[in-house]
Design an enzyme around this catalytic site. Structure first.
Site, mmCIF file in Angstrom:
data_model
loop_
_atom_site.group_PDB
_atom_site.id
_atom_site.type_symbol
_atom_site.label_atom_id
_atom_site.label_comp_id
_atom_site.label_asym_id
_atom_site.label_seq_id
_atom_site.Cartn_x
_atom_site.Cartn_y
_atom_site.Cartn_z
ATOM 1 N N HIS A 66 0.813 -1.064 -0.055
ATOM 2 C CA HIS A 66 -0.046 0.057 -0.206
ATOM 3 C C HIS A 66 0.817 1.116 -0.109
ATOM 4 C CE1 HIS A 66 -4.431 -1.434 0.836
ATOM 5 N NE2 HIS A 66 -3.680 -2.459 0.545
ATOM 6 N N GLY A 72 5.116 5.713 -4.420
ATOM 7 C CA GLY A 72 6.496 5.033 -4.350
ATOM 8 C C GLY A 72 6.819 4.753 -2.735
ATOM 9 N N GLU A 88 -2.476 9.597 3.850
ATOM 10 C CA GLU A 88 -3.142 8.220 3.086
ATOM 11 C C GLU A 88 -3.539 7.466 4.082
ATOM 12 O OE1 GLU A 88 0.377 6.775 1.029
ATOM 13 O OE2 GLU A 88 0.842 8.495 0.350
ATOM 14 N N ASN A 94 -7.366 1.881 3.547
ATOM 15 C CA ASN A 94 -6.268 1.670 4.463
ATOM 16 C C ASN A 94 -6.469 1.823 5.873
ATOM 17 O OD1 ASN A 94 -4.336 1.902 2.326
ATOM 18 N ND2 ASN A 94 -3.834 4.107 2.444
ATOM 19 N N HIS A 194 -1.032 -12.980 -1.300
ATOM 20 C CA HIS A 194 -2.335 -13.529 -0.662
ATOM 21 C C HIS A 194 -2.228 -14.998 -0.397
ATOM 22 C CE1 HIS A 194 -5.468 -10.603 -2.453
ATOM 23 N NE2 HIS A 194 -4.544 -9.809 -1.816
ATOM 24 N N THR A 195 -1.272 -15.497 -0.570
ATOM 25 C CA THR A 195 -0.949 -16.884 0.185
ATOM 26 C C THR A 195 -0.798 -16.791 1.664
ATOM 27 O OG1 THR A 195 0.495 -19.011 -0.120
ATOM 28 C CG2 THR A 195 1.821 -16.927 0.036
#
Length: 331
Positions: A66, A72, A88, A94, A194-195
Site C-alpha cells: 500500500h 512510491g 494516506e 487503508n 495473498h498466500t
C-alpha cells in the site's frame, strides 16, 4: 590517443546509465558504516514480532504494498493525519491495515534511533522488515537496496486510484500495474502475497449473499467453500472484524497454495478469481500452481522491482525521527 573500452566495461556503463538516477544512489551496504547493526536490529525485531503475532508477516507485506503503490516506497502510508492534511493512512482502503504492522516498524525505528539516531529512514525499515517477514514465513530472501528517504507529503486523495479493491476488475488491475511499468506476469506474481493473511468478510460478502437476484452465491466458488464462508461470515454486518484466510489450506506459509486454491474454486476475493478467468493471467496461475520455484523466483524479482518504485533520495525526502510524522511537525 583514444582510450579503448572493453565490451564488458561498456556493458556495465550502459547498464548504469539505464538506471534512474535516484535508484543508482541505492546500495545494499548503504548503512555499513553509519549503522552497522541495522540488519541485526531488524532481524531481531521481526523475529520477536512473528513469534508473538504470526499474522504480522502478512500485515507488513500488505502495508509495504500500500505504501509503494501510492507515490512510491517512501513510508508515506505511515504518516498520521495532522491539522493541515488528511494522510494516506486515513483513506478508506487503508483503515483495515493492521496495527501490528505499524507497531513492528515503530519498534524497529525506536531501537535504531538508540543505536544510530537520525540515520535510517522509515522507508528502508519497512522494506527490510517486509523482506524478513516474507522469508521467515517460508518465502524467498530477496535483495533489498537501501538509501531511500522518507516522503515529505502524504495525501488521502492520492490513494483511491492507485490500490485495487477486492472487486476491481482484472482489466482495471492490469491497467493500474501497467501504468507503473509492471508486466502482467509481475502483477500475478505479486498477487501471490495473498498466500498469507486474511480478508474481512465485508470485502467478499456480496459474493456469498447478494451476487445476483437469481444467484445469491457466486457460482465460481466451490460449493463446500462457499458454504463454510457463509457460516463464518453469517454475522459480518454486526461484527466488522469477521475475516477469512486468503489461503485456507496453508494460511501462514508463504507458498504456491494460493494459486492451487484458485483452480479449486477457492479464490476468496473477486480479484483473486479474476486471475484464473482472465486470458492474460490464467496461464501464470497454471504455472505458479504447478511450480513453486517459478513462483518464488518471479515473486522475488517482482517485489525487488516494486521496492524501487518512486523512491526518494537526497533532498527529495528526509530521514524522519518518528515514522508517523514529518520532522517539521516533531518537537
Amino acid at each position: 590517443m583514444v582510450a579503448m573500452v572493453s565490451p564488458s566495461s561498456l556493458f556495465l556503463i550502459l547498464l548504469f546509465l539505464s538506471i534512474p538516477f535516484s535508484e543508482s544512489n541505492l546500495t545494499t551496504d548503504y548503512y555499513k558504516n553509519s549503522c552497522p547493526h541495522l540488519e541485526n536490529i531488524i532481524r531481531e525485531t521481526v523475529t520477536s514480532k512473528y513469534i508473538s503475532v504470526p499474522a504480522a508477516a502478512a500485515g507488513t507485506l500488505r502495508l509495504f504494498f500500500h505504501d509503494c503503490m501510492v507515490g512510491g516506497c517512501d513510508a508515506s502510508v505511515l504518516i498520521s493525519s495532522n491539522p493541515f492534511t488528511k494522510a494516506e493512512r486515513d483513506a478508506d482502503i487503508n483503515l483495515a491495515l493492521p496495527g501490528d504492522a505499524f507497531d513492528v516498524i515503530v519498534r524497529a525505528k525506536t531501537a535504531l534511533e538508540l543505536s544510530c539516531p537520525g540515520i535510517v529512514s522509515c522507508a528502508d525499515i519497512l522494506a527490510l522488515a517486509t523482506r524478513n517477514f516474507v522469508s521467515i514465513a517460508g518465502g524467498p530472501f530477496y535483495t533489498v537496496m537501501l538509501g531511500r528517504k522518507d516522503s515529505l507529503e502524504s495525501n488521502i486523495s492520492s490513494v483511491e486510484a492507485n490500490i485495487p479493491r477486492a472487486n476491481t476488475t482484472m482489466d482495471e488491475i492490469i491497467r493500474m500495474f501497467e501504468s507503473k511499468n509492471f508486466t502482467v506476469g509481475e502483477m500475478v506474481a505479486l498477487s501471490g502475497a495473498h498466500t498469507i493473511g486474511f480478508s474481512h468478510c465485508k470485502e467478499f460478502a456480496y459474493r456469498l449473499f447478494g451476487y445476483s437476484r437469481s444467484t445469491p452465491t457466486d457460482p465460481s466458488y466451490h460449493p463446500k467453500f462457499s458454504a463454510a464462508l457463509k457460516t463464518l461470515c453469517a454475522n459480518y454486518k454486526n461484527d466488522s472484524d469477521m475475516a477469512a484466510f486468503n489461503d485456507p489450506m496453508t494460511p501462514s506459509k508463504f507458498d504456491n497454495m494460493y494459486y492451487q486454491n484458485l483452480k479449486r474454486g477457492m479464490g476468496l476475493l473477486e480479484s483473486d478469481n479474476g486471475l484464473l478467468r482472465h486470458p492474460r493471467t490464467n496461464h501464470f496461475v497454471d504455472l505458479y500452481a504447478f511450480n513453486q520455484t517459478a513462483f518464488s523466483n518471479d515473486f522475488a524479482r517482482a517485489i525487488e522491482k516494486l521496492s524501487l518504485s518512486g523512491i526518494k533520495t537526497g533532498n527529495q525526502g528526509e530521514v524522519r525521527r518518528k515514522c508517523d510524522a514529518f520532522n517539521t511537525f516533531q518537537t
